[in-house]
Design an enzyme around this catalytic site. Structure first.
Site, PDB file in Angstrom:
ATOM      1  N   LYS A  36      16.969   1.638   8.241  1.00 20.04           N
ATOM      2  CA  LYS A  36      18.386   1.856   8.589  1.00 20.04           C
ATOM      3  C   LYS A  36      19.281   1.331   7.470  1.00 20.04           C
ATOM      4  O   LYS A  36      18.827   0.575   6.600  1.00 20.04           O
ATOM      5  CB  LYS A  36      18.704   1.151   9.904  1.00 20.04           C
ATOM      6  CG  LYS A  36      18.611  -0.367   9.831  1.00 20.04           C
ATOM      7  CD  LYS A  36      18.823  -0.975  11.201  1.00 20.04           C
ATOM      8  CE  LYS A  36      18.753  -2.502  11.110  1.00 20.04           C
ATOM      9  NZ  LYS A  36      18.814  -3.115  12.450  1.00 20.04           N
ATOM     10  N   ARG A 141      22.638  -5.615  23.672  1.00 17.28           N
ATOM     11  CA  ARG A 141      23.140  -4.722  22.621  1.00 17.28           C
ATOM     12  C   ARG A 141      23.038  -3.288  23.123  1.00 17.28           C
ATOM     13  O   ARG A 141      24.018  -2.622  23.298  1.00 17.28           O
ATOM     14  CB  ARG A 141      22.326  -4.909  21.348  1.00 17.28           C
ATOM     15  CG  ARG A 141      23.032  -4.381  20.130  1.00 17.28           C
ATOM     16  CD  ARG A 141      22.134  -4.422  18.923  1.00 17.28           C
ATOM     17  NE  ARG A 141      21.994  -5.760  18.350  1.00 17.28           N
ATOM     18  CZ  ARG A 141      21.153  -6.039  17.360  1.00 17.28           C
ATOM     19  NH1 ARG A 141      20.374  -5.099  16.858  1.00 17.28           N
ATOM     20  NH2 ARG A 141      21.068  -7.249  16.872  1.00 17.28           N
ATOM     21  N   TYR A 270      31.982 -11.900 -19.742  1.00 10.84           N
ATOM     22  CA  TYR A 270      32.446 -10.863 -18.816  1.00 10.84           C
ATOM     23  C   TYR A 270      31.290  -9.895 -18.559  1.00 10.84           C
ATOM     24  O   TYR A 270      30.765  -9.299 -19.498  1.00 10.84           O
ATOM     25  CB  TYR A 270      33.670 -10.168 -19.398  1.00 10.84           C
ATOM     26  CG  TYR A 270      34.837 -11.130 -19.485  1.00 10.84           C
ATOM     27  CD1 TYR A 270      35.798 -11.174 -18.483  1.00 10.84           C
ATOM     28  CD2 TYR A 270      34.930 -12.049 -20.537  1.00 10.84           C
ATOM     29  CE1 TYR A 270      36.834 -12.094 -18.528  1.00 10.84           C
ATOM     30  CE2 TYR A 270      35.951 -12.982 -20.591  1.00 10.84           C
ATOM     31  CZ  TYR A 270      36.907 -12.995 -19.578  1.00 10.84           C
ATOM     32  OH  TYR A 270      37.916 -13.923 -19.614  1.00 10.84           O
TER      33      TYR A 270
HETATM   34  C1  LIG Z   1      17.432  -3.714  12.309  1.00 13.39           C
HETATM   35  C2  LIG Z   1      16.402  -3.644  13.349  1.00 13.39           C
HETATM   36  C3  LIG Z   1      15.106  -4.130  13.109  1.00 13.39           C
HETATM   37  C4  LIG Z   1      14.700  -4.786  11.807  1.00 13.39           C
HETATM   38  O1  LIG Z   1      15.307  -6.048  11.685  1.00 13.39           O
HETATM   39  P1  LIG Z   1      14.890  -7.063  10.521  1.00 13.39           P
HETATM   40  O2  LIG Z   1      15.337  -8.371  11.011  1.00 13.39           O
HETATM   41  O3  LIG Z   1      15.578  -6.618   9.288  1.00 13.39           O
HETATM   42  O4  LIG Z   1      13.409  -6.970  10.392  1.00 13.39           O
HETATM   43  C5  LIG Z   1      14.171  -3.991  14.109  1.00 13.39           C
HETATM   44  N1  LIG Z   1      14.484  -3.422  15.288  1.00 13.39           N
HETATM   45  C6  LIG Z   1      15.714  -2.949  15.567  1.00 13.39           C
HETATM   46  C7  LIG Z   1      15.994  -2.348  16.891  1.00 13.39           C
HETATM   47  C8  LIG Z   1      16.725  -3.055  14.616  1.00 13.39           C
HETATM   48  O5  LIG Z   1      17.940  -2.580  14.896  1.00 13.39           O
END
Ligand SMILES: *Cc1c(COP(=O)(O)O)cnc(C)c1O
Length: 372
Positions: A36, A141, A270
């Site tokens: 993601k 969530r 810079y």
């Molecule tokens: C983002 C996410 C993960 C992965 O999380 P990490 O802490 O980066 O490994 C796993 N499961 C769900 C549902 C997520 O949204």
């Protein structure tokens, strides 16, 4: 070829190393690589493709745009691609056509998926979509609450009897904030799995853990662990990549544009990366950049460049500056950057601007620089 002012080098060999290490750690549970947010800034198509080359058979996409894009990029149906977050009115027909596994959190989502399946079921290539029914175990969530859970499972089983869907997995997301809370979430989850089985759902795969709990606790791995951060070599708890056996995948490099003396006798450099490229302003005064293997403190982050303190160093225009990376050239890791500036390493990589070219090295073959 002129060197870009700033670039993110993505080391596909480091990714392969991390995946092998994490796979071995969570075995016999399966490893799902979560790509993601454009693989937290690392490039979703390239990293997912490399993960599949490394034997990964489960990819977490979050949204359907990403999931369908991965299929179009050639990730075949032997690889599970899971999507679980949808805008209202989502078009599930494209998910069914692309054989994307669907996380389902509510009766409304289930109804929309069943409707889409009903519209497609007469087509010869129709295959009922596989569902991952999601239970809320305290994170609030998404996922069905314990009250709604039996109704959601029963509705999925009824849709399955109609040939519209296939029940396949049950999952949840745990907070990974405290051991006790995660243990309670695990208990609630296992209760939810029992309820699902009693109501007639097929549960081939149970999954709840992400990087942090999945790495540390064998009791939460169950059948599959979903990992994002650790795959990119960014520890999600208090440790270093070295200690946990992973290698940071992204190295952010830029050029030294100019070196100036100040009236009070300091030397400033810079460097051609600024907050317009996604370098957080608040790393100034906290982190450093490596040039010629020496760390130079960041004094200020401007839109198009940053200023480093080069007093006593032999800095020259045209030098290569490494903002963060694996540490191989004396630079800090992005995990360390996050720690020093009060955020997470994966927030920093995720926010590196899309306009910064990603250059992929390693993997089956080294590819040319490409901008997304
Ligand atoms: C983002 C996410 C993960 C992965 O999380 P990490 O802490 O980066 O490994 C796993 N499961 C769900 C549902 C997520 O949204």
């Amino acid at each position: 070829m002129t060197r870009p002012l700033v670039e993110a080098v993505i080391d596909l060999d480091a990714l392969a190393h991390n995946i092998a290490h994490l796979k071995a750690t969570v075995a016999p549970a399966e490893l799902m690589v979560v790509v993601k947010a454009d693989a937290y800034g690392h490039g979703r198509v390239q990293t997912a493709t490399q993960a599949v080359r490394c034997g990964i058979r489960a990819i977490g996409a979050l949204d359907l745009d990403t999931a369908v894009e991965l299929r179009e990029a050639g990730i075949g149906p032997e690889v599970t691609v899971l999507s679980w977050l949808y805008p209202p009115g989502e078009d599930f027909g494209r998910a069914i056509r692309a054989r994307v596994d669907l996380g389902v959190s509510s009766l409304a989502e289930l109804a929309a998926i069943a409707d889409a399946a009903r519209a497609l079921r007469q087509r010869p290539a129709f295959l009922a979509p596989r569902l991952h029914l999601k239970l809320d175990t305290g994170l609030h969530r998404n996922g069905a609450t314990a009250e709604v859970w039996p109704a959601l499972v029963s509705a999925a089983v009824a849709a399955e009897r109609e040939g519209l869907v296939r029940t396949h997995a049950v999952w949840t997301h745990i907070a990974e904030a405290s051991e006790e809370e995660d243990t309670r979430a695990l208990e609630r989850f296992l209760d939810g799995v029992s309820v699902a089985r009693r109501l007639g759902a097929t549960v081939n795969v149970r999954h709840l853990a992400a990087s942090s709990a999945g790495f540390r606790r064998d009791d939460v791995r169950l059948d599959l662990v979903r990992m994002g951060g650790h795959c990119w070599g960014i520890p999600s708890f208090d440790t270093t990549p070295d200690e946990m056996g992973v290698i940071p995948v992204m190295t952010l490099r830029a050029q030294v544009l100019a070196v100036r003396q100040t009236a009070d006798g300091r030397t400033l450099g810079y460097v051609s990366a600024g907050y317009g490229d996604g370098v957080p302003r608040n790393v100034a005064g906290r982190t450093a950049v490596a040039v010629r293997r020496m760390q130079h403190p960041i004094v200020a982050v401007e839109r198009d460049h940053l200023v480093i303190d080069a007093t006593g160093s032999h800095l020259a225009a045209g030098d290569d500056a490494v903002l963060f990376g694996s540490g191989a050239e004396g630079e800090q890791t992005v995990r360390r950057w996050g720690e020093l500036s009060g955020t997470l390493g994966d927030e920093i990589t995720t926010r590196i601007a899309a306009r910064v070219p990603r250059r992929y090295v390693g993997g089956a073959q080294t590819q040319e620089a490409q901008t997304r």
